[in-house]
Enzyme design. Structure first.
Site, PDB file in Angstrom:
ATOM      1  NE  ARG A 251      -1.009  -1.607  15.673  1.00  0.00           N
ATOM      2  CZ  ARG A 251      -1.248  -1.002  14.504  1.00  0.00           C
ATOM      3  NH1 ARG A 251      -1.507  -1.704  13.427  1.00  0.00           N
ATOM      4  NH2 ARG A 251      -1.192   0.307  14.406  1.00  0.00           N
TER       5      ARG A 251
ATOM      6  CE  LYS B  45      -2.005   1.769   3.711  1.00  0.00           C
ATOM      7  NZ  LYS B  45      -1.742   3.220   3.642  1.00  0.00           N
TER       8      LYS B  45
ATOM      9  CG  HIS C  89     -13.097  14.543   1.223  1.00  0.00           C
ATOM     10  ND1 HIS C  89     -13.270  14.389   2.583  1.00  0.00           N
ATOM     11  CD2 HIS C  89     -14.225  15.130   0.769  1.00  0.00           C
ATOM     12  CE1 HIS C  89     -14.458  14.864   2.927  1.00  0.00           C
ATOM     13  NE2 HIS C  89     -15.053  15.330   1.843  1.00  0.00           N
ATOM     14  CG  ASP C  90     -10.933  18.854  -4.195  1.00  0.00           C
ATOM     15  OD1 ASP C  90     -11.816  19.724  -4.277  1.00  0.00           O
ATOM     16  OD2 ASP C  90      -9.716  19.122  -4.214  1.00  0.00           O
ATOM     17  CB  ILE C  91     -15.442  20.021  -6.104  1.00  0.00           C
ATOM     18  CG1 ILE C  91     -14.272  20.390  -7.012  1.00  0.00           C
ATOM     19  CG2 ILE C  91     -15.608  21.030  -4.979  1.00  0.00           C
ATOM     20  CD1 ILE C  91     -14.501  21.693  -7.785  1.00  0.00           C
TER      21      ILE C  91
ATOM     22  CD  GLN D   9      -5.039   2.272  12.720  1.00  0.00           C
ATOM     23  OE1 GLN D   9      -6.154   2.791  12.842  1.00  0.00           O
ATOM     24  NE2 GLN D   9      -4.453   2.094  11.552  1.00  0.00           N
TER      25      GLN D   9
ATOM     26  CB  THR E 176     -11.132  18.460  -8.230  1.00  0.00           C
ATOM     27  OG1 THR E 176     -11.473  19.803  -8.532  1.00  0.00           O
ATOM     28  CG2 THR E 176      -9.668  18.368  -7.868  1.00  0.00           C
TER      29      THR E 176
ATOM     30  CB  THR F 150      -9.408   2.131  11.545  1.00  0.00           C
ATOM     31  OG1 THR F 150      -8.251   2.535  10.815  1.00  0.00           O
ATOM     32  CG2 THR F 150     -10.239   1.227  10.671  1.00  0.00           C
TER      33      THR F 150
ATOM     34  N   GLY G 290       0.707  -2.323   8.647  1.00  0.00           N
ATOM     35  CA  GLY G 290       1.908  -1.505   8.584  1.00  0.00           C
ATOM     36  C   GLY G 290       2.841  -1.789   9.740  1.00  0.00           C
ATOM     37  NE  ARG G 291       1.475   2.568  12.881  1.00  0.00           N
ATOM     38  CZ  ARG G 291       0.636   3.475  13.375  1.00  0.00           C
ATOM     39  NH1 ARG G 291       1.079   4.444  14.144  1.00  0.00           N
ATOM     40  NH2 ARG G 291      -0.658   3.400  13.096  1.00  0.00           N
TER      41      ARG G 291
ATOM     42  CG  LEU H 110      -3.031   8.722  -3.363  1.00  0.00           C
ATOM     43  CD1 LEU H 110      -2.843   9.312  -4.758  1.00  0.00           C
ATOM     44  CD2 LEU H 110      -1.833   9.073  -2.485  1.00  0.00           C
ATOM     45  CE  LYS H 111      -7.105   6.843   4.606  1.00  0.00           C
ATOM     46  NZ  LYS H 111      -5.670   6.560   4.505  1.00  0.00           N
TER      47      LYS H 111
HETATM   48  O1  C5P Z   1       0.720   0.922  10.935  1.00  0.00           O
HETATM   49  P1  C5P Z   1      -0.707   0.533  10.712  1.00  0.00           P
HETATM   50  O2  C5P Z   1      -0.895  -0.971  10.540  1.00  0.00           O
HETATM   51  O3  C5P Z   1      -1.658   1.143  11.708  1.00  0.00           O
HETATM   52  O4  C5P Z   1      -1.027   1.174   9.267  1.00  0.00           O
HETATM   53  C1  C5P Z   1      -2.284   1.247   8.748  1.00  0.00           C
HETATM   54  C2  C5P Z   1      -2.207   1.885   7.403  1.00  0.00           C
HETATM   55  O5  C5P Z   1      -3.529   1.886   6.861  1.00  0.00           O
HETATM   56  C3  C5P Z   1      -1.722   3.337   7.408  1.00  0.00           C
HETATM   57  O6  C5P Z   1      -0.967   3.527   6.224  1.00  0.00           O
HETATM   58  C4  C5P Z   1      -3.010   4.142   7.369  1.00  0.00           C
HETATM   59  O7  C5P Z   1      -2.878   5.350   6.676  1.00  0.00           O
HETATM   60  C5  C5P Z   1      -3.945   3.204   6.601  1.00  0.00           C
HETATM   61  N1  C5P Z   1      -5.369   3.385   6.824  1.00  0.00           N
HETATM   62  C6  C5P Z   1      -5.973   3.326   8.049  1.00  0.00           C
HETATM   63  N2  C5P Z   1      -7.318   3.549   8.194  1.00  0.00           N
HETATM   64  C7  C5P Z   1      -8.064   3.790   7.138  1.00  0.00           C
HETATM   65  C8  C5P Z   1      -7.464   3.855   5.875  1.00  0.00           C
HETATM   66  C9  C5P Z   1      -6.111   3.622   5.754  1.00  0.00           C
HETATM   67  O8  C5P Z   1      -5.319   3.048   9.024  1.00  0.00           O
HETATM   68  N3  C5P Z   1      -9.375   3.953   7.295  1.00  0.00           N
END
Ligand code: C5P
Length: 238
Positions: free
Chosen positions: A183, A32, A63-65, A192, A68, A121, A212-213, A60-61
């Protein structure tokens, strides 16, 4: 694409991402790309990842008109990623425009899936009520956003694992549930609020994991990734 795990490349540069992927033997895994990396590297990072056969979720989420967003999506379609997203809070017309942009801009028979973010989230019920002034229950509001996202052309939603079953019940089994907030048991929750393990996600209606983390900050990222795969694909609790 179903049952994929997209690893969040939340790194500042392509060089950092490349180094992480190579040193942890994660070449070719679905990834991602979010704002941090894309705003630094732009389409170049997508080209590099595609050269290395990584399936890509471009997070990139938008959110605009509506106009655009339509024009932005027309360009994004040319990157030929698997999935891209918008905030459902942008409204039905914006979602329809996003879909139109992807349809117009797409080529080579490639179809980028449009995913809607319902409520982040990291958001909790109290914050939704007191800051966004949205009354009611967070999960019910998230389902409402998913329903109108689907009616206006979205292929799925980003949602919490705790909402995934309700999303399927409301929008049908083929409507994709993309779930971050994952997690491993031993990892910290960070920012989160509604977190779940890969195994819990597997058993509760999630189609696509975003993690991610728990992997990138693990002492041994490769082992952490393997643990996620084991739980997610084979239901093996570790
Ligand atoms: O590190 P972690 O596992 O919390 O990463 C979650 C990833 O998912 C981040 O890149 C975050 O921007 C993305 N994300 C999110 N919640 C959303 C959409 C995307 O946590 N609703």
């Amino acid at each position: 694409m179903n049952k994929s795990i997209y690893l969040a490349l939340d790194f500042p540069t392509w060089a950092d991402s490349k180094q992480f992927l190579e040193s942890n033997n994660l070449q070719g895994s679905p990834v991602k790309v979010g704002m941090e990396l894309f705003y630094r590297e732009g389409p170049y990072v997508i080209e590099k990842l595609k050269e290395n056969n990584h399936p890509i979720f471009l997070d990139l989420k938008l959110h605009d008109i509506p106009t655009t967003v339509m024009k932005a999506m027309r360009n994004i379609a040319k990157l030929e990623v698997d999935m891209v997203n918008v905030h459902a809070l942008g409204g039905s017309e914006m979602i329809r425009s996003a879909k139109e942009g992807l349809d117009i801009g797409g080529s080579n028979g490639h179809q980028t899936k449009l995913i809607a973010v319902t409520l982040l989230t990291s958001m909790d019920n109290e914050t939704m009520n007191s800051e966004l002034l949205l009354p009611g229950e967070l999960d019910k509001n998230a389902v409402h956003f998913a329903e109108f996202a689907k009616q206006n052309g979205a292929d799925g939603v980003v949602c919490s694992v705790y909402e995934a079953r309700q999303m399927k019940a409301a929008c049908g089994s083929s409507f994709l549930t993309v779930t971050p907030g994952i997690r491993l048991k031993q990892a910290s929750s960070d920012d989160q609020k509604r977190i779940a393990t890969p195994n819990f996600a597997r058993e509760n209606g999630s189609d696509v994991l975003v993690i991610g983390r728990s992997v990138t900050k693990a002492a041994d990222p490769y082992q952490a990734y393997k643990q996620v795969v084991k739980e997610w694909q084979h239901g093996i609790k570790t």
